[in-house]
Write a protein that holds these residues in place. Structure first.
Motif, short mmCIF file in Angstrom:
data_model
loop_
_atom_site.label_atom_id
_atom_site.label_comp_id
_atom_site.label_asym_id
_atom_site.label_seq_id
_atom_site.Cartn_x
_atom_site.Cartn_y
_atom_site.Cartn_z
N ASN A 87 0.36 4.00 0.01
CA ASN A 87 -0.35 3.07 -0.87
C ASN A 87 -0.39 3.71 -2.26
O ASN A 87 0.08 4.84 -2.45
N SER A 88 -0.92 3.01 -3.23
CA SER A 88 -0.88 3.53 -4.60
C SER A 88 -1.65 4.84 -4.74
O SER A 88 -1.23 5.74 -5.47
N ASP A 89 -2.75 5.00 -4.02
CA ASP A 89 -3.53 6.24 -4.11
C ASP A 89 -2.75 7.42 -3.54
O ASP A 89 -2.63 8.46 -4.20
N SER A 113 13.57 -1.77 5.58
CA SER A 113 12.14 -2.10 5.63
C SER A 113 11.31 -1.13 4.78
O SER A 113 10.37 -1.54 4.10
N VAL A 114 11.67 0.14 4.80
CA VAL A 114 10.97 1.13 3.98
C VAL A 114 11.31 0.91 2.51
O VAL A 114 10.44 1.03 1.63
N ALA A 115 12.55 0.57 2.22
CA ALA A 115 12.95 0.29 0.84
C ALA A 115 12.12 -0.85 0.25
O ALA A 115 11.68 -0.79 -0.90
N ARG A 116 11.88 -1.89 1.05
CA ARG A 116 11.04 -3.01 0.57
C ARG A 116 9.64 -2.53 0.24
O ARG A 116 9.07 -2.89 -0.78
N ARG A 119 9.71 -0.41 -2.94
CA ARG A 119 9.94 -1.18 -4.17
C ARG A 119 8.61 -1.61 -4.79
O ARG A 119 8.49 -1.73 -6.00
N ARG A 120 7.59 -1.80 -3.95
CA ARG A 120 6.25 -2.14 -4.46
C ARG A 120 5.66 -0.99 -5.27
O ARG A 120 4.76 -1.20 -6.07
N LEU A 121 6.18 0.21 -5.05
CA LEU A 121 5.73 1.39 -5.79
C LEU A 121 6.69 1.73 -6.93
O LEU A 121 6.68 2.82 -7.48
#
Length: 134
Positions: A87-89, A113-116, A119-121
């Protein structure tokens, strides 16, 4: 959750807790290394070992190797295992630790799946790795 370095001298002592998180990685990296070989890299300090802790409970493990390139020091994620640890933290903590080790870039070879998720990070796909066994 807090990410903490697990020193090489504690790997053997904690191996019973660490190894289940890394065993999952071997499903995708079957030809790259074995669990025993990972242990050698970790106990010799060739790979950095990070634990993701919730209070005193280990919730995940991240291993990283470093490579010096002409323009960057690459922190390559060699293995990551655990549930709900990204997560972002935790990513901010991870970046801080890697910067303290001199890294200027983070890379990793991952499943789609991990790449997706990454990508959010703000991870970007840089290239597609192909392989031919000789």
């Amino acid at each position: 959750m807090k990410i903490l370095r697990i020193p090489p001298e504690q790997i053997s002592q904690r191996w019973g807790q660490i190894s289940p998180f890394l065993a999952d990685v071997l499903e995708c990296a079957t030809d790259d290394f074995t669990l025993d070989q990972i242990k050698v890299y970790l106990t010799n300090g060739q790979w950095l070992t990070l634990g993701v802790f919730d209070e005193a409970d280990l919730r995940g493990v991240i291993t990283v190797s470093f490579t010096n390139m002409p323009n960057d020091r690459i922190a390559f994620i060699t293995a990551i295992g655990g549930k709900n640890i990204t997560n972002s933290d935790t990513f901010n903590q991870f970046q801080t630790i890697l910067r303290a080790h001199g890294a200027t870039k983070i890379q990793g070879g991952v499943r789609e799946s991990v790449a997706r998720l990454w990508r959010r990070l703000n991870f970007k796909q840089r290239q597609i790795l192909v392989e031919f066994k000789l």
